[in-house]
Design an enzyme around this catalytic site. Structure first.
Site, PDB file in Angstrom:
ATOM      1  N   ASP A  68       0.700  -1.060   0.174  1.00 57.79           N
ATOM      2  CA  ASP A  68       0.161   0.178   0.039  1.00 57.79           C
ATOM      3  C   ASP A  68       0.711   1.144  -0.151  1.00 57.79           C
ATOM      4  OD1 ASP A  68      -1.475   2.548   0.625  1.00 57.79           O
ATOM      5  OD2 ASP A  68      -2.494   1.105   2.150  1.00 57.79           O
ATOM      6  N   VAL A  69       0.671   2.096  -1.060  1.00 62.29           N
ATOM      7  CA  VAL A  69       1.990   3.335  -1.242  1.00 62.29           C
ATOM      8  C   VAL A  69       1.288   3.594  -0.170  1.00 62.29           C
ATOM      9  CG1 VAL A  69       2.354   2.361  -4.020  1.00 62.29           C
ATOM     10  CG2 VAL A  69       0.665   4.033  -2.994  1.00 62.29           C
ATOM     11  N   TYR A 163      -8.263  15.075  -6.843  1.00 64.85           N
ATOM     12  CA  TYR A 163      -7.194  14.038  -8.264  1.00 64.85           C
ATOM     13  C   TYR A 163      -6.324  15.543  -8.501  1.00 64.85           C
ATOM     14  CZ  TYR A 163      -5.899  11.162 -11.247  1.00 64.85           C
ATOM     15  OH  TYR A 163      -4.864  11.008 -12.698  1.00 64.85           O
ATOM     16  N   LYS A 167      -2.454  15.782  -8.854  1.00 68.63           N
ATOM     17  CA  LYS A 167      -2.035  15.568  -9.586  1.00 68.63           C
ATOM     18  C   LYS A 167      -0.850  16.772 -10.057  1.00 68.63           C
ATOM     19  CE  LYS A 167      -3.265  11.240 -10.290  1.00 68.63           C
ATOM     20  NZ  LYS A 167      -1.860   9.520 -10.352  1.00 68.63           N
TER      21      LYS A 167
END
Ligand code: NAD
Length: 258
Positions: A68-69, A163, A167
């Protein structure tokens, strides 16, 4: 070195996060075809194992690891496992990501925190763990973060505020790490895809009006084909990009130029 040689990844070891689905499968296959051993990492170990098995089936070297990053300890364990099994680490593709859609005024704090934890903190934890190993091993390396066109502008026609923020963070994190780790021979770049078919985007692709709006907004007039990410990932991973660092390569049919 000849032109084919500068793109050759023989004897290099790469980790791809989120390798169990979508673009992570494409990145794993491309790096593998270019000669790299690929450690396929995913929060879904069975999916990572499937990708690794498909590479081994065609005679290539690959392994799977569950990680799990968004957990810094898990990111370190993932890197340790790759180095333990293969003795080096040259490339990491920080591709694992999640999306949440909805109007910004309706975004729930828990949802916001989760998107930032995976897409931004997760990229940093994996990059940091990889860079520590690369510095210790002394061979330099290539870190490739998967950003998005939504790291360069608003999330329209899709509403994906957390999101887009995550990013945008990845794009500037890429610049910051590139400058700090240049002295160790570690290059840090990002790829900013537009819309490509995957599990993440299946809702978008299933909505004809949304798809049409995206195609009309794209100068090349269509969405991406997964195979169009193969060249960019191998370029950034390889010696072909030896003087390229801190950049985000948008693979977007012209979206961010409009
Ligand atoms: P996908 O949903 O098909 O695949 C994502 C993978 O990441 C899955 O295998 C999932 O299990 C894994 N994952 C999710 N959370 C994780 C975690 N915490 N730790 C480890 N693994 C985890 O999505 P995709 O479209 O292939 O997206 C891959 C990357 O590309 C993402 O970073 C995404 O934001 C980015 N991206 C995708 C598109 C697109 O159009 N598909 C466009 C721009 C950017």
């Amino acid at each position: 070195m000849s032109l084919p040689q500068i793109f050759d990844l023989t004897d290099r070891v790469a980790i791809v996060t989120g390798a169990g689905s979508g673009l992570g499968v494409i990145f794993s296959e491309a790096l593998s075809e270019a000669g790299a051993t690929v450690v396929c990492a995913d929060i879904q170990l069975d999916a990572a194992e499937k990708t690794a098995a498909s590479l081994r089936e065609v005679g290539r070297s690959a392994a799977a690891v569950g990680a799990d990053v968004s957990d810094a300890g898990a990111a370190r364990a993932m890197v340790d496992e790759a180095v333990r099994q293969f003795g080096r680490l040259d490339i990491i593709v920080n591709n694992a990501g999640i999306a949440a859609v909805g109007a910004p005024e309706d975004v729930d704090p828990a949802e916001w925190a989760q998107v930032i934890a995976v897409n931004l903190s997760g990229v940093f934890y994996c990059a940091q763990a990889a860079a520590r190993a690369m510095i210790e091993l002394g061979n330099g390396g290539s870190i490739i973060n998967i950003a998005s066109i939504l790291g360069d502008g608003a999330s329209l026609p899709v509403a994906a505020t957390a999101y887009a923020a995550s990013k945008g963070g990845v794009v500037n994190l890429t610049r910051d790490l590139a400058v700090h780790w240049a002295e160790h021979g570690i290059r840090v770049n990002a790829i900013g895809p537009a819309y490509f078919p995957s599990t993440m985007t299946e809702g978008i692709f299933a909505e004809p009006q949304m798809l049409q709006a995206i195609e009309e907004r794209t100068p090349l007039g269509r969405v991406g084909r997964p195979e169009e990410l193969r060249g960019p990932i191998v370029f950034l991973a390889s010696d072909a990009a030896s003087y390229v660092t801190g950049q985000t390569l948008y693979v977007d049919g012209g979206w961010t130029s409009w």
